[in-house]
Design a protein around this motif. Structure first.
Motif, PDB file in Angstrom:
ATOM      1  N   ARG A 110      -1.231   6.185   1.568  1.00 54.47           N
ATOM      2  CA  ARG A 110      -0.362   5.212   2.202  1.00 54.47           C
ATOM      3  C   ARG A 110      -1.192   4.213   2.959  1.00 54.47           C
ATOM      4  NH1 ARG A 110       3.941   4.865  -0.667  1.00 54.47           N
ATOM      5  NH2 ARG A 110       5.278   6.663  -0.614  1.00 54.47           N
ATOM      6  N   GLY A 111      -0.998   2.976   2.651  1.00 59.28           N
ATOM      7  CA  GLY A 111      -1.689   1.943   3.390  1.00 59.28           C
ATOM      8  C   GLY A 111      -0.847   1.536   4.570  1.00 59.28           C
ATOM      9  N   SER A 112      -1.171   0.389   5.089  1.00 58.40           N
ATOM     10  CA  SER A 112      -0.442  -0.108   6.234  1.00 58.40           C
ATOM     11  C   SER A 112       1.042  -0.174   5.940  1.00 58.40           C
ATOM     12  CB  SER A 112      -0.966  -1.507   6.547  1.00 58.40           C
ATOM     13  OG  SER A 112      -0.070  -2.165   7.365  1.00 58.40           O
ATOM     14  N   ASP A 114       3.173   1.875   4.839  1.00 53.89           N
ATOM     15  CA  ASP A 114       3.654   2.539   3.632  1.00 53.89           C
ATOM     16  C   ASP A 114       3.433   1.769   2.340  1.00 53.89           C
ATOM     17  OD1 ASP A 114       6.456   4.665   4.490  1.00 53.89           O
ATOM     18  OD2 ASP A 114       4.328   5.003   4.478  1.00 53.89           O
ATOM     19  N   PHE A 115       2.588   0.799   2.320  1.00 48.87           N
ATOM     20  CA  PHE A 115       2.321   0.108   1.076  1.00 48.87           C
ATOM     21  C   PHE A 115       1.135   0.769   0.389  1.00 48.87           C
ATOM     22  CE2 PHE A 115       4.745  -3.059   3.370  1.00 48.87           C
ATOM     23  CZ  PHE A 115       5.617  -3.504   2.394  1.00 48.87           C
TER      24      PHE A 115
ATOM     25  N   THR B  13       7.846   7.478   8.936  1.00 42.73           N
ATOM     26  CA  THR B  13       6.437   7.761   8.634  1.00 42.73           C
ATOM     27  C   THR B  13       5.421   6.686   9.024  1.00 42.73           C
ATOM     28  OG1 THR B  13       6.652   6.744   6.521  1.00 42.73           O
ATOM     29  CG2 THR B  13       6.969   9.127   6.626  1.00 42.73           C
ATOM     30  N   ARG B  14       4.221   7.063   8.911  1.00 46.07           N
ATOM     31  CA  ARG B  14       3.018   6.237   8.904  1.00 46.07           C
ATOM     32  C   ARG B  14       2.825   5.351  10.115  1.00 46.07           C
ATOM     33  NH1 ARG B  14      -1.704   6.835   6.770  1.00 46.07           N
ATOM     34  NH2 ARG B  14      -2.184   4.622   6.772  1.00 46.07           N
ATOM     35  N   ILE B  66      -3.190  -2.385  12.681  1.00 45.73           N
ATOM     36  CA  ILE B  66      -2.450  -3.643  12.634  1.00 45.73           C
ATOM     37  C   ILE B  66      -2.791  -4.521  13.834  1.00 45.73           C
ATOM     38  CG2 ILE B  66      -0.144  -4.684  12.479  1.00 45.73           C
ATOM     39  CD1 ILE B  66      -0.851  -2.926  10.128  1.00 45.73           C
ATOM     40  N   CYS B 419       6.488   1.924  11.060  1.00 48.59           N
ATOM     41  CA  CYS B 419       5.993   1.571   9.744  1.00 48.59           C
ATOM     42  C   CYS B 419       7.106   1.043   8.871  1.00 48.59           C
ATOM     43  CB  CYS B 419       5.369   2.783   9.134  1.00 48.59           C
ATOM     44  SG  CYS B 419       5.273   2.765   7.454  1.00 48.59           S
ATOM     45  N   THR B 421       8.962   0.770   6.588  1.00 47.70           N
ATOM     46  CA  THR B 421       9.478   0.691   5.227  1.00 47.70           C
ATOM     47  C   THR B 421       9.962   2.006   4.703  1.00 47.70           C
ATOM     48  OG1 THR B 421       7.273   0.913   4.492  1.00 47.70           O
ATOM     49  CG2 THR B 421       8.198  -1.283   4.427  1.00 47.70           C
TER      50      THR B 421
END
Lengths: 178, 441
Positions: A110-112, A114-115, B13-14, B66, B419, B421
């Protein structure tokens, strides 16, 4: 007007264990292609970086680690565009789902935000467009924990993968300049 | 007979954290809302202790992929305060330029790929791109220009390495920055177009007045310095931040909740807070567009944070462009300093809100104590309270739909844990429910 095609070779990875495979692969390629003005080699941690690097690129190779798959091969070559067909519209598109399944754990990275790689390629296709040829080189690994060294099996696979890709690059060049 | 209904989002998530959402309803009564952050603590403050102070900007940058610049900027300002170093105007302007790059890339991503899909029922940025390829591509280009600036000025786009205590390890050449001017000229117009686009979205009528906090500088839109102010009239020096705000632990979150000390109340940081408190300090282009689209302030509609982000992207391109055009190389690129015992704090404005750092240093240049308060921990409690206000409007829907709507509100904050998405694995646990005993999706 030059007919030289611009090639981007991107290594995805991290410093953690076998996740270094993508970086290791492209660094070996960079060492052996430093005279080729048509080739750009870059490393990245997150797939989203790819979107910033596609301008004027005709051929894209992405080298990335993947988890072990039930086969005897230790690295895998996936022709994204030929597998996808000509157009990918969204992540509900059956061909994308199919490719995602086939690539299995490549999508687990998973990138930034969730991409993952699959999402980034689909996003590029839907917006700025993908290069004419896109190939993913997936190198198998098994340990991805922080602090791990890359395993010998994966290191060897990365070297083999790099050499295979180098052979293709050289063959393409020979065809253009016999 | 009342019906107990439990909606659990297991994994928001993430990003820089992992979290979930748990909502418990009893009939029409909201019994509990918990934005839970269960990622193990990362102990950055702990492992900074004993490290050379020069390591701090690069280590703290690793907190976030980020917004690493926000951590670097807060760290260097706090350490310089402790060391008694005051960088001059050249370094100050370059630091603002670096921050412009971060706002552009972070806001560009959030506006186009994370929040915008929610206004069109799109499951992802990719799905949105199929409907709005030109607009999403424009967003990606905006983000790219932000990243390019970070690369040039910071050495690389993710976790820049050129920020130093006292300045920069290396100042860019004039040519390096001049080369960016065309893309920034394009970016300014593109940001204006993007802001006009998002301003036309269909926003829920959800004005929820609350305490909003940001920095405020007398002469400029806040990035690297200013007083800590709020819509209720708070105005204190950054040195008094820890007197006014306190972190507390709650059982459902490994991230601390930050509250107002006086009454343990919640507050909101981020672009909406900044615009509400600093609209008159925006650049003329951003002010003009805000007027043109009828963006009224104070605005307490969380969903309209996407417009605030757009206005800030305009500002970042506008100010960035001015700095690029005026830039002249300077020396030294960083000021010398001597180690001493001391303590210093600083607050800056990360893309998603005010961030506070404090360090105590020793006379051999080591970190004795570190404290870091990121924006997300400050917004956590306010997000939960917002969800309590939002739920009556959406809880009549299916569990999945209710969860989606709650996520939509959470995403408007652009929390580092989210995150944003489409991260959901939803489990629904119903009791006394005619719709069935237990459902897993």
């Amino acid at each position: 007007m030059s007919d030289t095609k611009r090639i981007l070779i991107m290594g995805l990875g991290s410093p953690h264990g076998d996740d270094q495979a993508g970086w290791l692969t492209v660094r070996r390629i960079a060492d052996r292609c430093d005279q080729r003005a048509d080739i750009v080699v870059r490393t990245a941690v997150i797939p989203m970086d790819l979107l910033d690097w596609l301008d004027d690129i005709d051929i894209l190779h992405v080298c990335d680690a993947c988890q072990r798959m039930p086969s005897n091969d230790r690295y895998h070559r996936i022709d994204w565009k030929s597998r996808q067909g000509s157009t990918v519209r969204n992540d509900n598109h059956p061909s994308v789902i199919s490719a995602g399944r086939e690539m299995n754990l490549l999508t687990q990275r998973r990138g930034s935000h969730d991409f993952g790689l699959v999402e980034v390629l689909a996003l590029a296709e839907a917006t700025c467009g993908l290069p004419e040829f896109v190939t993913i080189w997936a190198i198998e690994g098994s340990g991805f924990q922080p602090g791990d060294e890359i395993s010998e099996v994966t290191r060897t696979a990365a070297v083999d993968c790099a050499d295979k890709l180098l052979t293709e690059l050289q063959a393409d060049q020979c065809m253009k300049n016999p | 007979m009342s019906e107990t209904r439990s909606i659990r989002v297991e994994a928001l998530t993430r990003v820089e954290g992992e979290g979930g959402l748990h909502i418990r309803l009893n009939g029409s009564e909201i019994e509990d809302v918990q934005l839970s952050i269960y990622e193990p603590p990362r102990f950055f403050e702990g492992f900074l202790r004993g490290r050379p102070l020069e390591d701090v900007p690069d280590i703290t940058a690793r907190i976030c992929g980020i917004c690493p610049v926000a951590y670097q900027m807060s760290a260097v300002h706090a350490l310089e305060s402790a060391l008694g170093v005051s960088p001059g105007p050249e370094i100050r302007r370059l630091r603002r330029l670096l921050y412009c790059g971060e706002w552009i890339e972070s806001h560009g991503l959030h506006m186009h790929l994370l929040q915008a899909p929610d206004f069109f029922g799109a499951a992802s940025g990719i799905e949105l791109a199929a409907r709005f390829p030109k607009e999403v591509n424009r967003g990606l280009q905006l983000k790219k220009h932000g990243n390019t600036l970070l690369e040039v000025l910071g050495g690389r786009a993710i976790h820049p390495v050129n920020v130093a205590v006292g300045g920069f390890y290396k100042a860019p050449s004039r040519d390096q920055l001049q080369d960016l001017i065309p893309s920034f000229e394009w970016g300014l117009q593109a940001a204006i177009d993007a802001t006009r686009w998002v301003a036309g979205f269909d926003f829920p009528d959800f004005e929820q007045p609350c305490e909003m906090v940001s920095l405020q500088h007398p002469d400029e839109y806040p990035m690297n310095e200013g007083r800590v102010v709020s819509v209720s009239g708070l105005s204190v020096d950054v040195a008094d931040y820890e007197r006014e705000f306190v972190e507390s632990h709650v059982a459902h979150s490994t991230a601390l909740h930050s509250l107002r000390t006086a009454d343990q109340s919640s507050y909101h940081v981020g672009p909406l807070a900044r615009i509400n408190l600093n609209r008159d300090r925006l650049c003329d282009n951003a002010k003009r567009i805000a007027d043109e689209i009828g963006f009224e302030t104070p605005c307490f509609n969380r969903f309209k944070a996407i417009i605030a982000r757009g206005l800030e992207v305009i500002h970042a391109f506008d100010e960035g462009l001015a700095i690029l055009k005026d830039y002249q190389p300077f020396r030294p690129s960083r000021l010398p300093y001597s180690y001493r015992n001391g303590e210093g704090c600083a607050a800056t404005e990360a893309p998603r809100g005010l961030i506070y750092h404090r360090y105590r240093i020793t006379d051999d240049g080591k970190i004795a104590e570190a404290k870091i308060v990121p924006p997300t921990s400050q917004n956590q409690r306010q997000i939960e309270l917002d969800l309590i206000q939002w739920l009556p409007r959406v809880m009549g829907e299916s569990d999945q739909r209710t969860a989606d709507e709650c996520e939509r509100l959470i995403r408007s904050y652009d929390p580092c844990i989210s995150c944003s998405t489409h991260f959901l694995k939803l489990t629904v646990d119903r009791q006394s429910d005619e719709r069935g005993p237990k459902v897993s999706l």
